[in-house]
Motif scaffolding. Structure first.
Motif, PDB file in Angstrom:
ATOM      1  N   GLY A   1       0.780  -1.228   0.000  1.00 53.56           N
ATOM      2  CA  GLY A   1       0.000   0.000   0.000  1.00 53.56           C
ATOM      3  C   GLY A   1       0.815   1.282   0.000  1.00 53.56           C
TER       4      GLY A   1
ATOM      5  N   ARG B   1       2.319   4.421  -1.165  1.00 57.40           N
ATOM      6  CA  ARG B   1       2.015   5.235  -2.347  1.00 57.40           C
ATOM      7  C   ARG B   1       2.971   6.389  -2.552  1.00 57.40           C
ATOM      8  NH1 ARG B   1      -4.295   6.295  -1.642  1.00 57.40           N
ATOM      9  NH2 ARG B   1      -4.548   4.626  -0.161  1.00 57.40           N
TER      10      ARG B   1
ATOM     11  N   THR C   1       6.488   1.310  -7.147  1.00 60.70           N
ATOM     12  CA  THR C   1       5.242   1.911  -7.617  1.00 60.70           C
ATOM     13  C   THR C   1       4.901   3.186  -6.856  1.00 60.70           C
ATOM     14  OG1 THR C   1       3.985   0.467  -6.143  1.00 60.70           O
ATOM     15  CG2 THR C   1       4.315  -0.295  -8.409  1.00 60.70           C
ATOM     16  N   ALA C   2       5.511   3.369  -5.685  1.00 67.50           N
ATOM     17  CA  ALA C   2       5.274   4.598  -4.916  1.00 67.50           C
ATOM     18  C   ALA C   2       5.963   5.772  -5.604  1.00 67.50           C
ATOM     19  CB  ALA C   2       5.828   4.440  -3.502  1.00 67.50           C
ATOM     20  N   ARG C   3       5.394   6.942  -5.441  1.00 71.70           N
ATOM     21  CA  ARG C   3       6.030   8.162  -5.937  1.00 71.70           C
ATOM     22  C   ARG C   3       7.024   8.644  -4.892  1.00 71.70           C
ATOM     23  NH1 ARG C   3       1.035  11.737  -7.453  1.00 71.70           N
ATOM     24  NH2 ARG C   3       2.651  13.281  -7.735  1.00 71.70           N
TER      25      ARG C   3
ATOM     26  N   ALA D   1      -1.103  11.784  -3.924  1.00 76.02           N
ATOM     27  CA  ALA D   1      -0.896  10.343  -3.871  1.00 76.02           C
ATOM     28  C   ALA D   1      -1.936   9.626  -3.013  1.00 76.02           C
ATOM     29  CB  ALA D   1       0.505  10.019  -3.359  1.00 76.02           C
ATOM     30  N   LEU D   2      -2.378  10.311  -1.955  1.00 74.09           N
ATOM     31  CA  LEU D   2      -3.347   9.685  -1.043  1.00 74.09           C
ATOM     32  C   LEU D   2      -4.788  10.040  -1.372  1.00 74.09           C
ATOM     33  CD1 LEU D   2      -1.347  10.196   2.274  1.00 74.09           C
ATOM     34  CD2 LEU D   2      -1.436   8.171   0.796  1.00 74.09           C
TER      35      LEU D   2
END
Length: 138
Positions: free
Chosen positions: A13, A15, A53-55, A135-136
């Motif tokens: 999870g 992000r 995959t997270a920024r 992102a969130l």
């Protein structure tokens, strides 16, 4: 913590990751190994580092003696190789930003390696808030 270490392996999870005056050198994510392998391989063979995959947002002071620009560039290259969408906020040496530029207590620190820079502090926090909100989804 180094942004690459925070993403390897990425917690489920995850992000977005933000680094303020983070030390980014000395970590090579391509050194990951997997157990197993072919007979005679010693039980381990190199595998590709997993995608990120997270920024990521890196907030960096160009005059930070603990974080040389070549380390930042290597970190950004590694992030890019792994598919990470990254952004760099770099604050120029002429502006006075050094290591710990977001900490107002550094204005009292006599060590020239450290400094507080109000402009860099405000700009980096604004960029972090923007990234995290996007992102969130908030």
């Amino acid at each position: 913590m180094d942004v690459l270490k925070a993403c390897t392996p990425a917690p489920p999870g995850l992000r977005a990751v933000v680094s303020f005056h983070g030390v980014v050198d000395g970590y090579v994510p391509h050194d990951l190994t997997a157990t197993g392998g072919s007979e005679g391989s010693g039980g381990a063979e190199a595998v590709a580092a997993p995608p990120i995959t997270a920024r990521a947002l890196l907030c960096h002071a160009e005059a930070d003696p603990f974080v040389p620009r070549d380390g930042v560039d290597a970190c950004l290259a590694a992030l890019g190789e792994r598919g990470c969408r990254w952004e760099l906020q770099a604050f120029g040496a002429a502006g006075g930003a050094r290591h710990s530029f977001t900490n107002p207590a550094q204005a009292l620190n006599e060590n020239p390696a450290f400094s507080y820079d109000a402009r860099a502090d405000a700009a980096s926090w604004a960029a972090a808030r923007e990234l995290l909100a996007d992102a969130l989804g908030s």
